[in-house]
Design an enzyme around this catalytic site. Structure first.
Site: not given
Ligand code: GLV
Ligand code: GLV
Length: 317
Positions: A179, A237, A266, A284
């Protein structure tokens, strides 16, 4: 002694150190919902929460204007599960654990990029199922990685660590979308738009923070801009990606494959995604090494200790 809630079991040495300094409770019941988070804000002086614990606006509202808890020392770099504005309003400080997980997370991005390109997930299933009949000149051919172009979405600490691996390790060209203007100390081209980056890359790797500002940044149009041979990787994410749009693009063959470490809801992983052979799906694991999880626990605790002494927590967000 101040009370400290640690919302999940973490490294034993960190918990032992915490017990010397605080009256510690460790939960073993999994992620906290909004109600549990709101109650915890009323019951403890400090909390060491992590991913999935719902410290939402509702949780802060339930805890009232002046909750007992004054410090959330988050275990994790991402804090999209904490409403930081609501925390500030309630006088609760929030810290996170940057830097210590950068390399581990960049390594998992490379794991997914390589595993998806080289069809390692399919190959693994093939061997284990007893179907492999031996070396075949045309069997299970994947996509060459060395020398290709990677597009990094979000050139922060983790994005840069991935880009360095791609450039120095695999001789790849690096293009990126960020950005704000960003200069880096290795060859990389900042692209004017997201979709320019998506269309220039053979491999797209998403490394932005989560949260409202990036929700569904990767939408159907962005995925549609990718090459049909393109491979999509997300280690940031799940919410950054419109998951149904990604699944539809994979089903329609608009892109070649996806390597995912994160999901929109999740731990729910859509069956449609699991049905796609060309996807490599991890639970994850970005920061999941012994060394990194120990360092994250120590950093989260160090921030809580600083707060308890009246100092400014070093990793305040
Ligand atoms: C893991 O996904 C973190 O945010 O540390
Ligand atoms: C492959 O295993 C080769 O020997 O070329």
């Amino acid at each position: 002694m101040k009370t400290l809630l640690i919302t999940r079991p973490i490294a034993d040495a960190v918990i032992a150190q915490a017990r010397d300094l605080f009256d510690v409770t460790v939960l073993e019941t999994g992620a906290m919902d909004e109600a549990a988070a709101g109650q915890a804000l009323q019951d403890y002086d400090a909390i060491l929460p992590t991913l999935g614990d719902a410290f939402t606006a509702n949780a802060f509202a339930a805890a009232g204007e002046n909750p007992r808890c004054k410090m959330l020392g988050n275990f994790g770099v991402g804090y999209n599960h904490i409403d930081v504005a609501a925390a500030k309003q309630a006088g609760v400080q929030v810290s996170n654990t940057p830097d210590v997980l950068t390399d581990a997370t960049a390594d998992i991005a490379m794991t997914l990029l390589l595993a998806t390109a080289r069809r390692a997930g399919e190959g693994e299933r093939f061997v284990r199922s007893g179907q492999w009949g031996g070396f075949s000149p045309k069997g299970q051919l994947g996509t060459h990685v060395t020398g290709k172009t990677v597009g990094i979405i979000g050139m922060g600490r983790i994005g840069q660590a991935i880009a360095r691996r791609c450039h120095f390790g695999f001789g790849m060209q690096v293009v990126f979308f960020n950005r704000s203007a960003k200069s880096v100390d290795f060859p990389a081209t900042q692209m004017p738009t997201l979709n320019d980056t998506m269309s220039a890359a053979d491999f797209v790797v998403v490394a932005t923070p989560g949260g409202a500002a990036t929700t569904h940044l990767i939408d159907a149009a962005a995925i549609g801009a990718m090459k049909p041979s393109g491979i999509f990787v997300n280690i940031s994410r799940g919410e950054v990606v419109d998951e149904p749009a990604l699944i539809a693009a994979l089903q329609a063959g608009l892109i070649a494959g996806a390597g995912l470490d994160v999901y929109e809801n999740e731990p729910h992983v859509p069956d449609d995604l699991k049905a796609l052979e060309q996807c490599v799906l991890l639970p994850h694991l970005g920061s999941a090494t012994f060394e990194t999880r120990q360092a994250m626990g120590q950093m989260a605790l160090d921030n809580i200790i600083a707060w308890s002494k009246g100092d400014v927590p070093p990793q305040l967000v």
